[in-house]
Write an enzyme that holds these catalytic residues in place. Sequence first.
Site, PDB file in Angstrom:
ATOM      1  N   CYS A 145      -0.146  -4.737  -6.574  1.00  0.00           N
ATOM      2  CA  CYS A 145       1.235  -4.710  -7.089  1.00  0.00           C
ATOM      3  C   CYS A 145       1.800  -6.085  -7.437  1.00  0.00           C
ATOM      4  O   CYS A 145       2.392  -6.258  -8.505  1.00  0.00           O
ATOM      5  CB  CYS A 145       2.173  -4.102  -6.054  1.00  0.00           C
ATOM      6  SG  CYS A 145       1.481  -2.795  -5.066  1.00  0.00           S
ATOM      7  N   TYR A 183      -2.118   4.897 -13.518  1.00  0.00           N
ATOM      8  CA  TYR A 183      -1.222   3.743 -13.338  1.00  0.00           C
ATOM      9  C   TYR A 183      -1.883   2.439 -13.813  1.00  0.00           C
ATOM     10  O   TYR A 183      -1.319   1.696 -14.612  1.00  0.00           O
ATOM     11  CB  TYR A 183      -0.920   3.526 -11.854  1.00  0.00           C
ATOM     12  CG  TYR A 183       0.066   4.444 -11.202  1.00  0.00           C
ATOM     13  CD1 TYR A 183       1.379   4.057 -11.024  1.00  0.00           C
ATOM     14  CD2 TYR A 183      -0.314   5.679 -10.700  1.00  0.00           C
ATOM     15  CE1 TYR A 183       2.289   4.863 -10.361  1.00  0.00           C
ATOM     16  CE2 TYR A 183       0.589   6.503 -10.049  1.00  0.00           C
ATOM     17  CZ  TYR A 183       1.888   6.090  -9.879  1.00  0.00           C
ATOM     18  OH  TYR A 183       2.783   6.890  -9.225  1.00  0.00           O
ATOM     19  N   ILE A 184      -3.087   2.173 -13.267  1.00  0.00           N
ATOM     20  CA  ILE A 184      -3.680   0.852 -13.490  1.00  0.00           C
ATOM     21  C   ILE A 184      -4.086   0.676 -14.950  1.00  0.00           C
ATOM     22  O   ILE A 184      -3.834  -0.371 -15.561  1.00  0.00           O
ATOM     23  CB  ILE A 184      -4.874   0.629 -12.527  1.00  0.00           C
ATOM     24  CG1 ILE A 184      -4.360   0.605 -11.078  1.00  0.00           C
ATOM     25  CG2 ILE A 184      -5.618  -0.657 -12.855  1.00  0.00           C
ATOM     26  CD1 ILE A 184      -5.420   0.411 -10.009  1.00  0.00           C
ATOM     27  N   THR A 190      -4.236  -5.086  -0.489  1.00  0.00           N
ATOM     28  CA  THR A 190      -4.305  -4.850  -1.933  1.00  0.00           C
ATOM     29  C   THR A 190      -3.007  -5.248  -2.618  1.00  0.00           C
ATOM     30  O   THR A 190      -3.009  -5.946  -3.634  1.00  0.00           O
ATOM     31  CB  THR A 190      -4.588  -3.354  -2.205  1.00  0.00           C
ATOM     32  OG1 THR A 190      -5.817  -3.013  -1.569  1.00  0.00           O
ATOM     33  CG2 THR A 190      -4.695  -3.077  -3.695  1.00  0.00           C
ATOM     34  N   CYS A 191      -1.883  -4.809  -2.077  1.00  0.00           N
ATOM     35  CA  CYS A 191      -0.598  -5.028  -2.748  1.00  0.00           C
ATOM     36  C   CYS A 191      -0.362  -6.505  -3.045  1.00  0.00           C
ATOM     37  O   CYS A 191      -0.054  -6.878  -4.178  1.00  0.00           O
ATOM     38  CB  CYS A 191       0.527  -4.470  -1.885  1.00  0.00           C
ATOM     39  SG  CYS A 191       2.157  -4.859  -2.525  1.00  0.00           S
ATOM     40  N   GLU A 196      -0.905   0.203 -17.069  1.00  0.00           N
ATOM     41  CA  GLU A 196      -0.238  -1.077 -16.799  1.00  0.00           C
ATOM     42  C   GLU A 196      -1.030  -2.252 -17.383  1.00  0.00           C
ATOM     43  O   GLU A 196      -0.462  -3.145 -18.021  1.00  0.00           O
ATOM     44  CB  GLU A 196      -0.055  -1.263 -15.288  1.00  0.00           C
ATOM     45  CG  GLU A 196       0.939  -0.274 -14.719  1.00  0.00           C
ATOM     46  CD  GLU A 196       1.171  -0.411 -13.211  1.00  0.00           C
ATOM     47  OE1 GLU A 196       2.175   0.111 -12.733  1.00  0.00           O
ATOM     48  OE2 GLU A 196       0.347  -1.038 -12.521  1.00  0.00           O
ATOM     49  N   GLY A 209       0.453  -1.419   5.280  1.00  0.00           N
ATOM     50  CA  GLY A 209       0.624  -0.465   6.379  1.00  0.00           C
ATOM     51  C   GLY A 209       0.248  -1.055   7.724  1.00  0.00           C
ATOM     52  O   GLY A 209       0.977  -0.906   8.710  1.00  0.00           O
ATOM     53  N   GLU A 216      23.694   4.596 -18.056  1.00  0.00           N
ATOM     54  CA  GLU A 216      24.870   5.469 -18.154  1.00  0.00           C
ATOM     55  C   GLU A 216      24.515   6.806 -18.794  1.00  0.00           C
ATOM     56  O   GLU A 216      25.163   7.822 -18.556  1.00  0.00           O
ATOM     57  CB  GLU A 216      26.007   4.789 -18.927  1.00  0.00           C
ATOM     58  CG  GLU A 216      25.768   4.600 -20.400  1.00  0.00           C
ATOM     59  CD  GLU A 216      26.937   3.892 -21.086  1.00  0.00           C
ATOM     60  OE1 GLU A 216      28.051   4.415 -21.043  1.00  0.00           O
ATOM     61  OE2 GLU A 216      26.708   2.808 -21.661  1.00  0.00           O
ATOM     62  N   HIS A 226      29.300   1.043 -18.182  1.00  0.00           N
ATOM     63  CA  HIS A 226      29.151   0.831 -19.617  1.00  0.00           C
ATOM     64  C   HIS A 226      29.184  -0.649 -19.974  1.00  0.00           C
ATOM     65  O   HIS A 226      29.957  -1.392 -19.358  1.00  0.00           O
ATOM     66  CB  HIS A 226      30.294   1.566 -20.327  1.00  0.00           C
ATOM     67  CG  HIS A 226      30.209   1.490 -21.815  1.00  0.00           C
ATOM     68  ND1 HIS A 226      29.258   2.180 -22.536  1.00  0.00           N
ATOM     69  CD2 HIS A 226      30.953   0.791 -22.708  1.00  0.00           C
ATOM     70  CE1 HIS A 226      29.431   1.913 -23.824  1.00  0.00           C
ATOM     71  NE2 HIS A 226      30.437   1.078 -23.952  1.00  0.00           N
ATOM     72  N   LYS A 270      -0.132  -8.097 -10.154  1.00  0.00           N
ATOM     73  CA  LYS A 270       0.039  -7.274 -11.368  1.00  0.00           C
ATOM     74  C   LYS A 270       1.418  -7.484 -11.985  1.00  0.00           C
ATOM     75  O   LYS A 270       1.563  -7.662 -13.187  1.00  0.00           O
ATOM     76  CB  LYS A 270      -0.191  -5.804 -10.993  1.00  0.00           C
ATOM     77  CG  LYS A 270      -0.093  -4.777 -12.078  1.00  0.00           C
ATOM     78  CD  LYS A 270       1.278  -4.256 -12.373  1.00  0.00           C
ATOM     79  CE  LYS A 270       2.087  -3.725 -11.219  1.00  0.00           C
ATOM     80  NZ  LYS A 270       1.635  -2.494 -10.632  1.00  0.00           N
TER      81      LYS A 270
HETATM   82  P1  NDP Z   1      -5.193   7.023 -10.951  1.00  0.00           P
HETATM   83  O1  NDP Z   1      -5.697   8.057 -10.045  1.00  0.00           O
HETATM   84  O2  NDP Z   1      -3.754   6.884 -11.201  1.00  0.00           O
HETATM   85  O3  NDP Z   1      -5.895   7.201 -12.362  1.00  0.00           O
HETATM   86  C1  NDP Z   1      -7.278   7.274 -12.484  1.00  0.00           C
HETATM   87  C2  NDP Z   1      -7.608   7.570 -13.930  1.00  0.00           C
HETATM   88  O4  NDP Z   1      -8.999   7.498 -14.133  1.00  0.00           O
HETATM   89  C3  NDP Z   1      -7.136   8.944 -14.345  1.00  0.00           C
HETATM   90  O5  NDP Z   1      -6.652   8.865 -15.656  1.00  0.00           O
HETATM   91  C4  NDP Z   1      -8.429   9.753 -14.264  1.00  0.00           C
HETATM   92  O6  NDP Z   1      -8.466  10.820 -15.157  1.00  0.00           O
HETATM   93  C5  NDP Z   1      -9.457   8.722 -14.704  1.00  0.00           C
HETATM   94  N1  NDP Z   1     -10.785   8.995 -14.179  1.00  0.00           N
HETATM   95  C6  NDP Z   1     -11.130   9.267 -12.907  1.00  0.00           C
HETATM   96  N2  NDP Z   1     -12.457   9.459 -12.818  1.00  0.00           N
HETATM   97  C7  NDP Z   1     -12.961   9.282 -14.055  1.00  0.00           C
HETATM   98  C8  NDP Z   1     -14.267   9.367 -14.615  1.00  0.00           C
HETATM   99  N3  NDP Z   1     -15.325   9.654 -13.851  1.00  0.00           N
HETATM  100  N4  NDP Z   1     -14.414   9.143 -15.927  1.00  0.00           N
HETATM  101  C9  NDP Z   1     -13.321   8.865 -16.698  1.00  0.00           C
HETATM  102  N5  NDP Z   1     -12.069   8.776 -16.241  1.00  0.00           N
HETATM  103  C10 NDP Z   1     -11.894   8.986 -14.929  1.00  0.00           C
HETATM  104  O7  NDP Z   1      -5.853   5.682 -10.414  1.00  0.00           O
HETATM  105  P2  NDP Z   1      -5.584   4.161 -10.744  1.00  0.00           P
HETATM  106  O8  NDP Z   1      -6.912   3.522 -10.617  1.00  0.00           O
HETATM  107  O9  NDP Z   1      -4.840   3.986 -12.012  1.00  0.00           O
HETATM  108  O10 NDP Z   1      -4.646   3.724  -9.541  1.00  0.00           O
HETATM  109  C11 NDP Z   1      -5.038   4.007  -8.199  1.00  0.00           C
HETATM  110  C12 NDP Z   1      -3.836   4.310  -7.356  1.00  0.00           C
HETATM  111  O11 NDP Z   1      -3.158   3.112  -7.088  1.00  0.00           O
HETATM  112  C13 NDP Z   1      -2.807   5.218  -8.022  1.00  0.00           C
HETATM  113  O12 NDP Z   1      -3.038   6.556  -7.744  1.00  0.00           O
HETATM  114  C14 NDP Z   1      -1.512   4.760  -7.460  1.00  0.00           C
HETATM  115  O13 NDP Z   1      -1.225   5.544  -6.337  1.00  0.00           O
HETATM  116  C15 NDP Z   1      -1.773   3.321  -7.056  1.00  0.00           C
HETATM  117  N6  NDP Z   1      -1.104   2.406  -7.989  1.00  0.00           N
HETATM  118  C16 NDP Z   1       0.244   2.412  -8.057  1.00  0.00           C
HETATM  119  C17 NDP Z   1       0.894   1.560  -8.924  1.00  0.00           C
HETATM  120  C18 NDP Z   1       2.377   1.584  -9.004  1.00  0.00           C
HETATM  121  O14 NDP Z   1       3.020   2.104  -8.094  1.00  0.00           O
HETATM  122  N7  NDP Z   1       2.972   1.052 -10.060  1.00  0.00           N
HETATM  123  C19 NDP Z   1       0.170   0.622  -9.762  1.00  0.00           C
HETATM  124  C20 NDP Z   1      -1.250   0.719  -9.626  1.00  0.00           C
HETATM  125  C21 NDP Z   1      -1.845   1.572  -8.770  1.00  0.00           C
HETATM  126  P3  NDP Z   1      -7.821  12.245 -14.810  1.00  0.00           P
HETATM  127  O15 NDP Z   1      -6.344  12.062 -14.969  1.00  0.00           O
HETATM  128  O16 NDP Z   1      -8.408  13.147 -15.848  1.00  0.00           O
HETATM  129  O17 NDP Z   1      -8.240  12.588 -13.432  1.00  0.00           O
END
Ligand code: NDP
Length: 461
Positions: free
Chosen positions: A48, A184-185, A42-43, A188, A16, A447, A442, A51
């Site tokens: 990204c 996501y993380i 970060t990206c 992945e 950004g 498709e 096809h 990764k």
């Molecule tokens: P997310 O917010 O996607 O996921 C966080 C996960 O951790 C959720 O499953 C959440 O559970 C869990 N969690 C949160 N707090 C706790 C806790 N105290 N104890 C146990 N579990 C917990 O975050 P990520 O770290 O995976 O990714 C961060 C951001 O980065 C994403 O939101 C995304 O926007 C971006 N990103 C995008 C990618 C892409 O476009 N391919 C790839 C990687 C990152 P719950 O669901 O119950 O809240």
Amino acid sequence: MAKYDYDLFVIGAGSGGVRAARVAAMSGAKVAVAEEYRVGGTCVIRGCVPKKFMVYASEFAAYAKTAEGYGWSPSGAVFDWNKFLTAKDREIARLSGIYVTNLQNAGAELLHGKARLTDAHTVLIEGKDGAEARTVTADKILVATGGRPFKPADIPGVEHAITSEEAFHLPQLPKRILIAGGGYIAVEFAGIFAGLGVDTTLVYRGANILRGFDDDVRAHVAEEMKKRGIKVVLGCQHEKIEKTATGLVNHMTSGHAIETDVVMFATGRKPYVDGLGLETAGVKLNDAGAVAVDRFSKTNVENIWAVGDVTDRINLTPVAIREGAAFAQTEFHNNPTSFDHDMVASAVFSQPPVGSVGLSEGDARRSHGKVDIYLSRFRPMKTTFYGGDDRCLIKLVVAADSEKILGCHVVGPDAPEIIQMAAIALKMGVTKPQWDSTCAVHPTLAEELVTMRDKHVPVGA
Ligand code: NDP
């Protein structure tokens, strides 16, 4: 004489910040960007891009297996983690260098060091690598500092756990890994490590992974992950992490204990606002601890803006880029622009990957009432050839009254590539009859998207 040293000072040289700086500098404005770590953010540096390289690296073992089904002899190839890391780091350095060049070509100045606001127009840049601290002034300031991984602090032994940041630099590939989180993380990296032959367990506190995505997508991905040997443990939290002579023992709230070599927390990211002096400058944060902004990314302070993950709107690289560009268009090109956060597609580079745009079925039912669902689960052509068991999922969520497509969800090979194109149509407000009038390509997986004629009736409905 100019009132300030710079027309624009950007804090953070990630996606950004760099885009905003470049677009602003192209207007002839005097622009500086401060970065405390490496240019690219970060990206490029620890998100990204590396990764995706890891995803690519991890896919080859499965390709080798598939290849045998197509008549190739087993190759006996082995993976060298350190060789991969060296190549990955070389490529990241190259890309970071391109970011630096792009900034320079646009005429923006790059300052290395942590920047802190001492008032609304003054920034102190702490010296890096022995350089002296420097104070500069700017008419406009943009905060684009991104986010940082978050680990819940209340779990005894959590200091033994790594985050995605360290996962990019592990000195060696572990034999076993346990990943906490279901976003996501987590998803992945579970695919990455499993693909590289690591015994992988994913532990998530909720009923199913990928909260926020369509429920059929969530269930499908979890099943496919299990087929690939990933242990998916749901409805379970860490109680404590204990370091022993043979590894790390994770005591779970379910009463189970899981031993592993590495524990990785992927439990979300928090806006990176520490030590920025935002309070001193009078910039307000919202309840989530993110910089509060309006639709033009402006904070409550007249000359300070913020874009990207530090504002915690949609935390995706292309969104930060668009927010940064919109800010610069508005403030430096006399072209008021705000980024529309509706219908932003995203991909999860899980294995299989997910592409998704628009509403999940649940959200669509809540916001639109009656919806029609079109859903197809099938084995892709490449898989059926060798008798594999991987399955794809394609789902359309359609408003019953207007026939507008509200959501499109794909799980399967190339889903991220497919969804980019679907997103164009959804953003334009495509209806199901218009969508179906498009002739299929096809033989492809995509498709199926334009050949689903029958409404899906859930079992038991
Ligand atoms: P997310 O917010 O996607 O996921 C966080 C996960 O951790 C959720 O499953 C959440 O559970 C869990 N969690 C949160 N707090 C706790 C806790 N105290 N104890 C146990 N579990 C917990 O975050 P990520 O770290 O995976 O990714 C961060 C951001 O980065 C994403 O939101 C995304 O926007 C971006 N990103 C995008 C990618 C892409 O476009 N391919 C790839 C990687 C990152 P719950 O669901 O119950 O809240």
